[in-house]
Design an enzyme around this catalytic site. Structure first.
Site, PDB file in Angstrom:
ATOM      1  N   VAL A 134       8.641  -1.375  -3.766  1.00  0.00           N
ATOM      2  CA  VAL A 134       8.252  -1.313  -2.357  1.00  0.00           C
ATOM      3  C   VAL A 134       6.776  -1.684  -2.439  1.00  0.00           C
ATOM      4  O   VAL A 134       5.945  -0.859  -2.810  1.00  0.00           O
ATOM      5  CB  VAL A 134       8.434   0.099  -1.759  1.00  0.00           C
ATOM      6  CG1 VAL A 134       7.877   0.155  -0.343  1.00  0.00           C
ATOM      7  CG2 VAL A 134       9.914   0.471  -1.750  1.00  0.00           C
ATOM      8  N   PRO A 135       6.479  -2.939  -2.183  1.00  0.00           N
ATOM      9  CA  PRO A 135       5.185  -3.552  -2.528  1.00  0.00           C
ATOM     10  C   PRO A 135       3.958  -3.137  -1.743  1.00  0.00           C
ATOM     11  O   PRO A 135       3.359  -3.939  -1.038  1.00  0.00           O
ATOM     12  CB  PRO A 135       5.473  -5.043  -2.353  1.00  0.00           C
ATOM     13  CG  PRO A 135       6.445  -5.074  -1.223  1.00  0.00           C
ATOM     14  CD  PRO A 135       7.335  -3.872  -1.433  1.00  0.00           C
ATOM     15  N   CYS A 136       3.538  -1.896  -1.937  1.00  0.00           N
ATOM     16  CA  CYS A 136       2.337  -1.444  -1.235  1.00  0.00           C
ATOM     17  C   CYS A 136       1.107  -2.174  -1.778  1.00  0.00           C
ATOM     18  O   CYS A 136       0.073  -2.215  -1.122  1.00  0.00           O
ATOM     19  CB  CYS A 136       2.175   0.067  -1.378  1.00  0.00           C
ATOM     20  SG  CYS A 136       2.169   0.675  -3.057  1.00  0.00           S
ATOM     21  N   HIS A 137       1.237  -2.763  -2.963  1.00  0.00           N
ATOM     22  CA  HIS A 137       0.086  -3.474  -3.530  1.00  0.00           C
ATOM     23  C   HIS A 137      -0.224  -4.747  -2.755  1.00  0.00           C
ATOM     24  O   HIS A 137      -1.278  -5.335  -2.925  1.00  0.00           O
ATOM     25  CB  HIS A 137       0.340  -3.805  -5.006  1.00  0.00           C
ATOM     26  CG  HIS A 137       1.543  -4.662  -5.250  1.00  0.00           C
ATOM     27  ND1 HIS A 137       2.846  -4.171  -5.253  1.00  0.00           N
ATOM     28  CD2 HIS A 137       1.666  -5.995  -5.464  1.00  0.00           C
ATOM     29  CE1 HIS A 137       3.691  -5.167  -5.484  1.00  0.00           C
ATOM     30  NE2 HIS A 137       3.000  -6.285  -5.609  1.00  0.00           N
TER      31      HIS A 137
END
Length: 177
Positions: free
Chosen positions: A143-146
């Site tokens: 879950v690409p919070c980056h």
DNA sequence: TAAGTGCGTCGTT
DNA sequence: AACGACGCACTTA
């Protein structure tokens, strides 16, 4: 591909280790799917605190884990994950879940600012709160919070440590200011 | 320009 | 009531 079976003290939650060139990640599965992914912990070797009790791993969890391992391996090596396991984000508040689902829509190699994400979920002024939700993301990397940056393409923060954020972005060919 | 300050905003604790 | 993985206007150097 030969997951070491581990079970937490929680009932119905399965915890498994994923060895990678970047260290050992830890994945946790609920009845609904992958509910947590942790970065390699500080040192290296698995901690003593973890109870490792052999037990039968449900077939569906085994399949989910295979998907998680593949998705993580591809992500860490700068390739687009083809499939994700079902992700269980139900532990979060409504607001957090809206943010996390919005993150899943940011394509590989793309970014959005905290402000844009806030607007995307219909809370244009809750910019800072979006940052908080990103920091609470239970399944980083997949879950690409980056991929959420501050305004002006600035790096912003990262609860897992800015080194990780920089590394993940670089592997996707994303540049910041 | 780059870096620092002040303040609005709002979900979470 | 206080605290942020923010954003923006504004001040300084």
């Amino acid at each position: 591909v030969k997951p070491k079976k581990t079970k937490s003290s929680e009932q119905g939650i399965f915890e498994l280790i994923i060895p990678t060139p970047d260290g050992e990640f830890t994945a946790r599965y609920s009845e609904a799917g992958l509910c947590s992914l942790r970065f390699p912990s500080g040192s290296k070797a698995s901690k003593h605190a973890r109870r490792t009790r052999e037990m039968e791993l449900p077939e569906h969890v085994r399949q989910w884990h295979i998907l998680t391992e593949a998705a993580l391996a591809r992500s860490l090596s700068g390739r687009v994950p083809e499939w994700l396991p079902p992700v269980d984000l139900s532990a979060g508040s409504d607001f957090q879940q809206r943010v996390w689902r919005a993150l899943l829509e940011i394509g590989w190699g793309r970014t959005k600012s905290y402000g844009v994400v806030a607007a995307a979920i219909g809370r244009p002024k809750a910019v800072r709160a979006v940052g908080g939700a990103c920091g609470a993301n239970p399944v980083p990397v997949l879950v690409p919070c980056h991929r959420v940056l501050a305004a002006k393409q600035k790096l912003g923060g990262f609860s897992g440590g800015l080194d990780w954020k920089r590394a993940l972005l670089e592997r996707e060919g994303i540049r910041t200011r």
